[in-house]
Design a protein around this motif. Sequence first.
Motif, mmCIF file in Angstrom:
data_model
loop_
_atom_site.group_PDB
_atom_site.id
_atom_site.type_symbol
_atom_site.label_atom_id
_atom_site.label_comp_id
_atom_site.label_asym_id
_atom_site.label_seq_id
_atom_site.Cartn_x
_atom_site.Cartn_y
_atom_site.Cartn_z
ATOM 1 N N ARG A 122 0.837 -1.193 0.000
ATOM 2 C CA ARG A 122 0.000 0.000 0.000
ATOM 3 C C ARG A 122 0.876 1.248 0.000
ATOM 4 O O ARG A 122 1.918 1.297 0.637
ATOM 5 N N SER A 123 0.425 2.253 -0.718
ATOM 6 C CA SER A 123 1.180 3.503 -0.794
ATOM 7 C C SER A 123 1.037 4.297 0.497
ATOM 8 O O SER A 123 0.077 4.124 1.253
ATOM 9 N N PRO A 124 1.994 5.201 0.781
ATOM 10 C CA PRO A 124 1.848 6.092 1.939
ATOM 11 C C PRO A 124 0.585 6.940 1.802
ATOM 12 O O PRO A 124 0.062 7.117 0.704
ATOM 13 N N GLY B 245 3.420 6.560 6.476
ATOM 14 C CA GLY B 245 3.802 5.573 5.479
ATOM 15 C C GLY B 245 4.946 4.706 5.941
ATOM 16 O O GLY B 245 5.628 4.999 6.914
ATOM 17 N N GLY B 246 5.139 3.600 5.234
ATOM 18 C CA GLY B 246 6.280 2.740 5.478
ATOM 19 C C GLY B 246 6.075 1.637 6.482
ATOM 20 O O GLY B 246 7.002 0.906 6.803
ATOM 21 N N ILE B 247 4.852 1.468 7.009
ATOM 22 C CA ILE B 247 4.569 0.454 8.015
ATOM 23 C C ILE B 247 3.424 -0.419 7.520
ATOM 24 O O ILE B 247 2.493 0.072 6.903
ATOM 25 N N PRO C 185 7.398 8.621 6.495
ATOM 26 C CA PRO C 185 7.752 7.988 5.221
ATOM 27 C C PRO C 185 9.266 8.003 5.062
ATOM 28 O O PRO C 185 10.007 8.321 6.013
ATOM 29 N N GLN C 186 9.758 7.703 3.888
ATOM 30 C CA GLN C 186 11.187 7.755 3.615
ATOM 31 C C GLN C 186 11.609 9.113 3.065
ATOM 32 O O GLN C 186 12.702 9.585 3.320
ATOM 33 N N GLU D 88 2.922 20.405 -6.205
ATOM 34 C CA GLU D 88 2.754 18.951 -6.053
ATOM 35 C C GLU D 88 3.606 18.434 -4.900
ATOM 36 O O GLU D 88 4.783 18.790 -4.770
ATOM 37 N N ILE D 89 3.007 17.593 -4.069
ATOM 38 C CA ILE D 89 3.697 16.926 -2.971
ATOM 39 C C ILE D 89 3.715 15.434 -3.272
ATOM 40 O O ILE D 89 2.676 14.831 -3.529
ATOM 41 N N ILE D 90 4.910 14.835 -3.229
ATOM 42 C CA ILE D 90 5.072 13.397 -3.433
ATOM 43 C C ILE D 90 5.690 12.801 -2.172
ATOM 44 O O ILE D 90 6.701 13.311 -1.671
ATOM 45 N N VAL D 91 5.073 11.747 -1.658
ATOM 46 C CA VAL D 91 5.572 11.050 -0.470
ATOM 47 C C VAL D 91 5.954 9.641 -0.875
ATOM 48 O O VAL D 91 5.179 8.934 -1.527
ATOM 49 N N GLN D 92 7.171 9.222 -0.500
ATOM 50 C CA GLN D 92 7.678 7.897 -0.854
ATOM 51 C C GLN D 92 8.024 7.119 0.404
ATOM 52 O O GLN D 92 8.483 7.702 1.393
#
Length: 296
Positions: A163-165, A198-200, A214-215, A276-280
């Motif tokens: 799943r995405s953040p 994110g990330g969990i 997130p990362q 634009e905001i991008i979370v990885q």
Amino acid sequence: MNKNKLNIAAAVIIFVLFAGSILESDAMSWPSEDAVLVRNFGANDRGRPVLGMVFEGETDILAAERGEIIFSRNKNDRASRLPSPLGSWTAVDHGDGLISIYSRYNDQNDFNIDHQVARQLPIAASGISGWSSREGFYFMLFDRRERRWINPAMIITPVQETRSPQILSVSLRNEQGLTVQSNNLVQGRYTVVVNTIGGIPSAQRAALGALYAPQRILCSINGAEVGSLNFEAVSARDGVLMVLRNGLVSAKQIYANFPAYEAAEVFLPRGQVTLEIIVQDINGNSSSVVNRLIVN
């Protein structure tokens, strides 16, 4: 470890820090087989960055990699009677400046171990000590050469998540410190504040979502990247914690808006602006939010 193996370990660590990926066979091991990760590195913990991984549950604590114990403390030590936020803790030197720290575990540690420890060797039991209120432990990686805490997910094979953040909200704060409520703005500098998780794995994220980082958070204006907040490491400079946001920035500034993050400082020019905001996350999953603004 002999000299050749230390050199290999150093090369692996450098590759991870600068390339951001590592082969699973070369990664460190998780410090527990069954504890639940409830806070990850970089999370906003009431205005402070989490400098490692916080686990909960009754479990043995395992050495993430072989190395030499250079310090071990419990409440009965004569060396220091002062209270410690880490409670009972052990530090293991893996060579080339990399140290793993296991803390906030059971004060009554019955493990009798030598100075040299093997990978996945039990070295303590989870518990409640230091700044903890629930059964568990706190795991950190510290690079004493560079004076920085390293995100363990950069070296330990991450838990897989498909799943995405999630981006919960994005807001802009003007130079007067006021949050702007409209998409019709005045030209000038703004702080971009992002609330994200994110990330969990999903089951854990549902319980304590606001405490996961997130990362990376990326910010672009009209298609050009103008800001990048990275959760790869937290540095110490003259007693001040610093986070990488383009350059090094005080962690107090980044984490001031609990539970969100000050992800970027941007200049909005006149005209129609696309923000634009991008979370990885560490697994490469990403989410984005696009805001179309009118700037006068």
